[in-house]
Design a protein around this motif. Structure first.
Motif, PDB file in Angstrom:
ATOM      1  N   LYS A 130       0.705  -1.339  -0.055  1.00 22.30           N
ATOM      2  CA  LYS A 130       0.048   0.205  -0.029  1.00 22.30           C
ATOM      3  C   LYS A 130       0.396   1.489  -0.251  1.00 22.30           C
ATOM      4  CE  LYS A 130      -3.283   2.195   2.918  1.00 22.30           C
ATOM      5  NZ  LYS A 130      -3.214   3.314   4.736  1.00 22.30           N
ATOM      6  N   ARG A 131       2.221   1.577   0.454  1.00 22.71           N
ATOM      7  CA  ARG A 131       2.837   2.143   0.843  1.00 22.71           C
ATOM      8  C   ARG A 131       3.706   2.771   0.253  1.00 22.71           C
ATOM      9  NH1 ARG A 131       4.539   4.869   5.597  1.00 22.71           N
ATOM     10  NH2 ARG A 131       2.973   4.203   7.424  1.00 22.71           N
ATOM     11  N   LEU A 132       4.265   1.193  -1.042  1.00 22.85           N
ATOM     12  CA  LEU A 132       4.712   1.593  -2.362  1.00 22.85           C
ATOM     13  C   LEU A 132       3.380   2.104  -3.608  1.00 22.85           C
ATOM     14  CD1 LEU A 132       6.737  -1.753  -2.164  1.00 22.85           C
ATOM     15  CD2 LEU A 132       7.610   0.622  -1.729  1.00 22.85           C
ATOM     16  N   LYS A 133       3.236   1.877  -3.321  1.00 18.67           N
ATOM     17  CA  LYS A 133       2.274   2.443  -3.902  1.00 18.67           C
ATOM     18  C   LYS A 133       1.516   3.735  -3.895  1.00 18.67           C
ATOM     19  CE  LYS A 133      -0.957  -2.194  -5.437  1.00 18.67           C
ATOM     20  NZ  LYS A 133      -2.103  -2.567  -4.986  1.00 18.67           N
ATOM     21  N   GLU A 134       1.712   3.771  -3.091  1.00 15.64           N
ATOM     22  CA  GLU A 134       1.725   5.786  -2.761  1.00 15.64           C
ATOM     23  C   GLU A 134       2.870   6.453  -2.942  1.00 15.64           C
ATOM     24  OE1 GLU A 134       0.041   5.581   1.930  1.00 15.64           O
ATOM     25  OE2 GLU A 134      -1.677   5.315   0.928  1.00 15.64           O
ATOM     26  N   GLY A 135       4.176   5.647  -3.152  1.00 13.93           N
ATOM     27  CA  GLY A 135       5.325   6.402  -3.623  1.00 13.93           C
ATOM     28  C   GLY A 135       5.644   6.395  -2.124  1.00 13.93           C
ATOM     29  N   ASN A 136       5.485   5.663  -1.167  1.00 19.23           N
ATOM     30  CA  ASN A 136       6.104   5.968   0.677  1.00 19.23           C
ATOM     31  C   ASN A 136       7.033   4.429   0.755  1.00 19.23           C
ATOM     32  OD1 ASN A 136       6.952   5.331   2.740  1.00 19.23           O
ATOM     33  ND2 ASN A 136       4.341   6.204   3.781  1.00 19.23           N
ATOM     34  N   GLY A 137       8.537   4.565   0.591  1.00 20.51           N
ATOM     35  CA  GLY A 137       9.165   3.178   0.646  1.00 20.51           C
ATOM     36  C   GLY A 137       9.892   2.974   2.115  1.00 20.51           C
ATOM     37  N   ILE A 138       8.498   3.330   3.080  1.00 18.71           N
ATOM     38  CA  ILE A 138       9.092   2.820   4.672  1.00 18.71           C
ATOM     39  C   ILE A 138       8.369   2.246   4.481  1.00 18.71           C
ATOM     40  CG2 ILE A 138       8.255   4.060   7.129  1.00 18.71           C
ATOM     41  CD1 ILE A 138       8.612   7.049   5.887  1.00 18.71           C
ATOM     42  N   THR A 139       9.364   0.999   4.866  1.00 15.56           N
ATOM     43  CA  THR A 139       8.875  -0.592   5.969  1.00 15.56           C
ATOM     44  C   THR A 139       9.074  -0.659   7.074  1.00 15.56           C
ATOM     45  OG1 THR A 139      10.518  -1.090   5.304  1.00 15.56           O
ATOM     46  CG2 THR A 139       9.957  -1.366   3.389  1.00 15.56           C
ATOM     47  N   THR A 140       9.287  -0.054   8.261  1.00 17.53           N
ATOM     48  CA  THR A 140       9.220  -0.288   9.272  1.00 17.53           C
ATOM     49  C   THR A 140       8.443   0.806  10.498  1.00 17.53           C
ATOM     50  OG1 THR A 140      11.416   1.038   9.850  1.00 17.53           O
ATOM     51  CG2 THR A 140      11.856  -1.713   9.298  1.00 17.53           C
ATOM     52  N   TYR A 141       8.188   0.753  11.274  1.00 19.97           N
ATOM     53  CA  TYR A 141       8.089   1.631  12.147  1.00 19.97           C
ATOM     54  C   TYR A 141       8.489   2.173  13.330  1.00 19.97           C
ATOM     55  CZ  TYR A 141       4.519  -1.676  13.712  1.00 19.97           C
ATOM     56  OH  TYR A 141       4.054  -2.847  14.653  1.00 19.97           O
ATOM     57  N   SER A 142       8.468   2.480  14.301  1.00 20.80           N
ATOM     58  CA  SER A 142       8.606   3.036  16.049  1.00 20.80           C
ATOM     59  C   SER A 142      10.135   2.307  15.850  1.00 20.80           C
ATOM     60  CB  SER A 142       7.488   1.957  16.412  1.00 20.80           C
ATOM     61  OG  SER A 142       6.441   1.661  16.592  1.00 20.80           O
ATOM     62  N   THR A 143      10.800   3.086  15.085  1.00 20.38           N
ATOM     63  CA  THR A 143      11.824   3.497  16.090  1.00 20.38           C
ATOM     64  C   THR A 143      12.795   4.099  17.312  1.00 20.38           C
ATOM     65  OG1 THR A 143      12.222   3.619  13.700  1.00 20.38           O
ATOM     66  CG2 THR A 143      14.150   3.967  14.783  1.00 20.38           C
ATOM     67  N   CYS A 144      13.524   3.333  18.043  1.00 21.63           N
ATOM     68  CA  CYS A 144      14.119   3.363  18.769  1.00 21.63           C
ATOM     69  C   CYS A 144      15.786   3.271  18.478  1.00 21.63           C
ATOM     70  CB  CYS A 144      14.109   2.445  19.430  1.00 21.63           C
ATOM     71  SG  CYS A 144      14.976   2.777  21.469  1.00 21.63           S
ATOM     72  N   VAL A 145      16.558   4.206  18.934  1.00 25.29           N
ATOM     73  CA  VAL A 145      17.725   4.622  18.562  1.00 25.29           C
ATOM     74  C   VAL A 145      18.673   4.235  19.405  1.00 25.29           C
ATOM     75  CG1 VAL A 145      17.322   5.859  16.292  1.00 25.29           C
ATOM     76  CG2 VAL A 145      17.730   7.055  18.187  1.00 25.29           C
TER      77      VAL A 145
END
Length: 104
Positions: free
Chosen positions: A76-91
């Motif tokens: 869904k995100r790729l079709k919208e032009g959004n290549g983000i594949t993860t969420y909730s990052t902790c560094v």
């Protein structure tokens, strides 16, 4: 414990990290906290050769952790032009807090 989204991201989307199980509670710096036994994606840091030894040591011993989107959400995100594949990052997570799970 379902880790199909974790495996999918690595095998089908070129995710450059690993899958691990949390050994000690992680209190999220940004958006993610994890308790002992949680399965997470983690990316060890690239070592910045042009930086000081102290910075290089940090890079060798720390990582970021993330959660994967489902394949349906990724498409869904790729079709919208959004290549983000993860969420909730902790560094800034010490690698010693995560045990790698080897997946063939």
């Amino acid at each position: 414990m379902d880790i199909k989204n974790h495996i999918n991201l690595i095998k089908n989307h070129g995710y450059k990290g690993k899958i691990g199980i949390v050994k000690h509670p992680i209190n999220g710096i940004v958006m993610l906290a994890a308790k002992e036994g949680d399965v997470v994606l983690y990316r060890p840091y690239d070592i910045r050769e042009s930086e000081s030894e102290e910075v290089q040591e940090y890079d060798r011993t720390h990582c970021s952790i993330e959660k994967p989107y489902s394949e349906e959400e990724i498409q869904k995100r790729l079709k919208e032009g959004n290549g983000i594949t993860t969420y909730s990052t902790c560094v800034g997570v010490p690698l010693s807090m995560i045990e790698e799970i080897k997946i063939d």
